[in-house]
Design a protein around this motif. Structure first.
Motif, PDB file in Angstrom:
ATOM      1  N   TYR A 178      40.233  57.196  20.188  1.00  0.00           N
ATOM      2  CA  TYR A 178      39.165  57.366  19.107  1.00  0.00           C
ATOM      3  C   TYR A 178      39.942  56.760  18.198  1.00  0.00           C
ATOM      4  O   TYR A 178      41.213  56.257  17.863  1.00  0.00           O
ATOM      5  CB  TYR A 178      39.190  59.053  18.744  1.00  0.00           C
ATOM      6  N   ASN A 179      38.956  56.226  17.177  1.00  0.00           N
ATOM      7  CA  ASN A 179      39.237  55.909  15.905  1.00  0.00           C
ATOM      8  C   ASN A 179      38.753  56.773  15.020  1.00  0.00           C
ATOM      9  O   ASN A 179      37.363  57.305  14.943  1.00  0.00           O
ATOM     10  CB  ASN A 179      38.303  54.623  15.514  1.00  0.00           C
TER      11      ASN A 179
ATOM     12  N   MET B  63      34.442  57.299  19.749  1.00  0.00           N
ATOM     13  CA  MET B  63      35.239  57.224  20.705  1.00  0.00           C
ATOM     14  C   MET B  63      35.401  55.943  21.411  1.00  0.00           C
ATOM     15  O   MET B  63      34.291  55.348  21.714  1.00  0.00           O
ATOM     16  CB  MET B  63      34.559  58.074  21.940  1.00  0.00           C
ATOM     17  N   MET B  64      36.598  55.372  21.706  1.00  0.00           N
ATOM     18  CA  MET B  64      36.624  53.673  21.835  1.00  0.00           C
ATOM     19  C   MET B  64      36.874  53.672  23.437  1.00  0.00           C
ATOM     20  O   MET B  64      36.370  52.703  23.912  1.00  0.00           O
ATOM     21  CB  MET B  64      37.965  53.352  21.364  1.00  0.00           C
ATOM     22  N   MET B  65      37.553  54.726  24.078  1.00  0.00           N
ATOM     23  CA  MET B  65      37.813  54.616  25.282  1.00  0.00           C
ATOM     24  C   MET B  65      38.141  56.032  26.080  1.00  0.00           C
ATOM     25  O   MET B  65      38.299  56.901  25.663  1.00  0.00           O
ATOM     26  CB  MET B  65      39.494  53.867  25.409  1.00  0.00           C
ATOM     27  N   GLU B  66      37.535  55.717  27.365  1.00  0.00           N
ATOM     28  CA  GLU B  66      37.488  56.910  28.503  1.00  0.00           C
ATOM     29  C   GLU B  66      38.183  56.318  29.744  1.00  0.00           C
ATOM     30  O   GLU B  66      37.328  55.548  30.174  1.00  0.00           O
ATOM     31  CB  GLU B  66      36.320  57.438  28.568  1.00  0.00           C
ATOM     32  N   TRP B  67      39.276  56.932  29.818  1.00  0.00           N
ATOM     33  CA  TRP B  67      40.110  56.116  31.091  1.00  0.00           C
ATOM     34  C   TRP B  67      40.656  56.859  32.093  1.00  0.00           C
ATOM     35  O   TRP B  67      40.834  58.121  31.514  1.00  0.00           O
ATOM     36  CB  TRP B  67      40.920  55.007  30.604  1.00  0.00           C
ATOM     37  N   GLY B  68      40.963  56.652  33.071  1.00  0.00           N
ATOM     38  CA  GLY B  68      41.611  57.593  34.142  1.00  0.00           C
ATOM     39  C   GLY B  68      43.148  57.315  34.161  1.00  0.00           C
ATOM     40  O   GLY B  68      43.591  56.502  34.399  1.00  0.00           O
ATOM     41  N   TYR B  69      43.771  58.674  33.944  1.00  0.00           N
ATOM     42  CA  TYR B  69      45.160  58.870  34.283  1.00  0.00           C
ATOM     43  C   TYR B  69      46.181  58.086  33.415  1.00  0.00           C
ATOM     44  O   TYR B  69      47.453  58.635  33.397  1.00  0.00           O
ATOM     45  CB  TYR B  69      45.391  58.404  35.868  1.00  0.00           C
TER      46      TYR B  69
END
Length: 731
Positions: free
Chosen positions: A8-9, A22-28
């Motif tokens: 997030y920023n 929310m800048m990124m939603e990524w796995g693991y």
């Protein structure tokens, strides 16, 4: 279950705000390409959106502005390494989109939330967050070194930590098609999912479904938003109750006032001036006996007031803190505090509601597992540690700090001693562990003064300030200082700095230190050479494996053991070390060696050549023995081109006899003369033989000249050159 990582920023750590992005939603994982954003100001606090366990802070926070500048520097560096990038146009497009996106952000911090990923381990979130803080710092050190040196080869995938195992080189990760040079990592805004609509007509409120269909015609005087239990507060003619998302009454409108349901599944209601808690079925969880109730910790606990006194209850109505306080109870980080009228100090309870005493809020700090420590404040000099049962564990310490994972959870300093604090006791710290914690991997964990204390305790000796500074310098710094000293042949200084790096576990430092002790005159120390080669070899360093093998070959710091020689050299060769393959080739090509085997020798010399370190003369010689003269000629020629005098000589021999090529005496003479020029005196013998025997090149004066040079070099003259020809006169 899909485990996700979020970036997030934001402007306010641990507080969710509408302005958060929310800048990124990524796995693991935290994608490596975005890790340069997380370069400065790293600290841990509660997540903005995932922090359901009180006192288990696991959100990582970094300053945004320097992060954006650093990521731009990283991408510009990559652009200047064209050999890395397979599709430069696609790279530039991704870079431009990424830069434009980052320029639009205005939050002060980048916030990394790995809550879902941290759930995959049994260790506490707080401990794992510290590990990730160190991992990201390490990866950024590697990236910064590469940028500073303008050398993409330093982006060694094996050195980077916790990166996806789907790739084995940085280049493959960078150019992975679906990665789009990092742009794919940025969350693209999705179309908003239709929601329920609370709408107004004629000053009354109704409800529409997600498809826009009317579920409830306007009827209620007030209609509040749906909460976490999918229940919404509504009112009619001064009475309050709850509707569900179908527009039906879930809890009748019998209350004088009602509030949203909490995450814990209870809500505050008021009737006839008294307050209590109900559950989602509308049943009373507590009696209506309170004059006020205010949610704490997502409704897990409540400030409760009876008369003029405040206490605390939990979501089931159990009293946690007695009703004997003038002021409301406030939640701190793993503790609770209550203001005392007319005093700066406040009443302090730990997270298990055990009373500790009256202290300034600024003096309280959480350790772990319910333990708190009290820092010095006005009138109190030392640090005190309180257990989770509220009892004083010990006091009078000069300093108390959290420690990395392992035995205990804090260090307590008193005079020249350091103690480890665990749940059961306080004991003297292990010196080897404190030394380990002064290393680079833990530099983020302790400030410099604390590292000095850990170092001097771990060393158990008096050290100068300069020695302390050197020991605490980053291993890359000390390694560079050692390398510079080595190049200047200042081996004493090189040993000093290599030793610092070696003691920190830096494998290149270990290997280079062992090398000095192994070979440099005036500094030889066979025991130390063996010690550091062995230590590096046991940790998997291929150069040290090779060095240890040579120690066993020549008995350096150990007994000669040819089986161990072969074992360690083979280990290094399997790790693709050219030098080890050449050393094995030398052994298998030695007729005096029990394992003499020219086929194996050739196999290892070829392996070394494929790794970029060919021994051309040996390769030529072995093919020469196999009578594969064309290959022999090829390797001799390569060796001659590189200035190798013996390869030059052997090349001349093949030309003189027409092996692997047409016989050419002129070429042979030229190479024999070049071999002499390069210092290989036996070429005089062959030149004498040519000028004695080869038609068109016979010249007895030249024969005598070359034989004279051969005698001066103390070479044995062959019988065929000592025999005088008919017509010779002996004066």
């Amino acid at each position: 279950m899909s485990h996700r990582t979020y970036l997030y920023n934001i402007n306010t750590p641990s507080v969710a705000e509408n302005a958060d992005t929310m800048m990124m939603e990524w796995g693991y994982e935290m994608p490596l390409m975005l890790q340069p954003l997380l370069i400065e100001g790293g600290f841990i606090s509660g997540n903005n959106y995932n922090n359901f366990i009180a006192g288990s802070n696991s959100g990582l926070y970094y300053d945004a502005k320097p992060g954006v500048e650093n990521l731009k520097r990283f991408y510009n560096f990559l652009e200047n390494q064209p050999e890395l990038i397979e599709n430069i146009e696609k790279f530039k497009a991704a870079r431009d989109k990424l830069f434009s996106y980052l320029d639009e952000l205005d939050g002060r911090y980048f916030h990394l939330d790995m809550w879902d990923v941290l759930n995959m381990e049994d260790r506490s979130h707080a401990k794992q967050a510290k590990d990730w803080l160190a991992t990201i710092a390490h990866n950024n050190q590697v990236i910064t070194m590469a940028m500073d040196a303008e050398d993409a080869s330093l982006l060694n995938y094996k050195v980077l930590k916790d990166v996806t195992s789907a790739f084995n080189t940085f280049s493959k990760l960078l150019n992975y098609e679906d990665y789009d040079y990092g742009w794919t990592c940025i969350s693209q805004p999705d179309e908003e999912e239709p929601t329920f609509e609370i709408f107004e007509e004629n000053e009354l409120w109704g409800l529409k479904g997600k498809d826009g269909a009317v579920l409830l015609n306007p009827y209620y005087d007030e209609f509040f938003n749906f909460g976490p239990q999918d229940l919404a507060v509504v009112s009619k003619t001064g009475k309050y109750g709850y509707l569900n998302i179908t527009g039906n009454v879930a809890i009748p409108l019998t209350w004088d006032d009602a509030f949203d349901f909490e995450e814990s599944g209870v809500a505050v209601v008021i009737l006839q001036g008294k307050t209590g808690l109900i559950n989602t079925k509308g049943s009373l969880v507590t009696e209506l006996i309170y004059d006020d109730l205010k949610s704490i910790e997502y409704g897990e606990y409540f400030n409760a007031k009876i008369g003029e006194r405040w206490g605390m209850i939990n979501a089931s109505g159990k009293i946690c803190i007695a009703f004997e306080h003038e002021n409301e109870i406030q939640a701190g980080y793993a503790f609770y505090h209550i203001a005392v009228s007319g005093q700066k100090n406040q009443k302090i309870f730990n997270e298990f509601f055990k009373y500790l005493g009256e202290f300034p809020i600024s003096a309280i700090e959480n350790l772990e597992d319910g333990f708190l420590f009290i820092k010095p404040f006005k009138g109190v000099k030392g640090y005190s540690i309180y257990k989770k049962d509220g009892m004083l564990l010990d006091n009078g310490f000069d300093l108390v700090v959290r420690k990395p994972a392992g035995e205990g959870f804090a260090y307590a300093f008193k005079e020249d001693k350091i103690y480890t604090v665990s749940e059961t006791n306080i004991s003297l710290s292990d010196k080897a562990i404190t030394l380990e914690h002064t290393g680079d991997d833990y530099a983020y964990h302790f400030d410099y003064k604390t590292r000095k204390k850990l170092l001097t305790y771990g060393k158990g000796q008096i050290m100068t300030d300069q020695q302390i500074d050197d020991q605490l310098s980053h291993v890359y710094t000390t390694f560079e200082l050692a390398e510079q000293a080595f190049m200047k042949e200042d081996y004493a200084t090189a040993i000093y700095f290599y030793t610092i790096g070696s003691e920190k576990g830096h494998l290149p430092s270990m290997n280079n230190l062992a090398h000095i002790y192994y070979i440099n005159k005036g500094f030889e120390d066979e025991d130390k050479a063996y010690f550091w080669y062995r230590k590096g070899a046991l940790t998997g360093n291929k150069d040290s494996m090779n060095g240890l093998g040579m120690c066993y070959k020549y008995g350096i710091g150990c007994q000669v053991d040819l089986e161990k020689t072969l074992y360690w050299l083979h280990k290094a060769a399997e790790a693709q070390l050219a030098l080890a393959n050449n050393n094995l080739g030398d052994i298998y090509a030695d007729e005096g060696f029990l394992h003499f085997n020219l086929d194996k020798a050739l196999e290892h010399f070829l392996a070394a050549a494929n790794l970029g370190e060919p021994k051309y003369n040996w390769l030529g010689y072995l093919y020469d023995l196999k009578e594969e003269y064309e290959k022999a000629l090829e390797y001799y020629q390569s060796g001659a081109n590189k200035g190798h005098e013996i390869a030059t000589y052997n090349l001349a021999v093949l030309h003189s006899h027409g092996l692997g090529t047409d016989k050419n005496i002129e070429v042979a003479i030229a190479y024999f003369k070049l071999a002499v020029t390069r210092g290989y005196e036996p070429a005089h013998i062959e030149l004498a033989r040519i000028h004695r025997n080869e038609e068109g090149f016979k010249d007895e004066n030249k024969v005598e000249t070359h034989l004279k040079e051969a005698r001066a070099a103390e070479l044995e003259i062959p019988e065929d050159l000592l025999t005088k020809k008919k017509g010779w006169f002996d004066f």
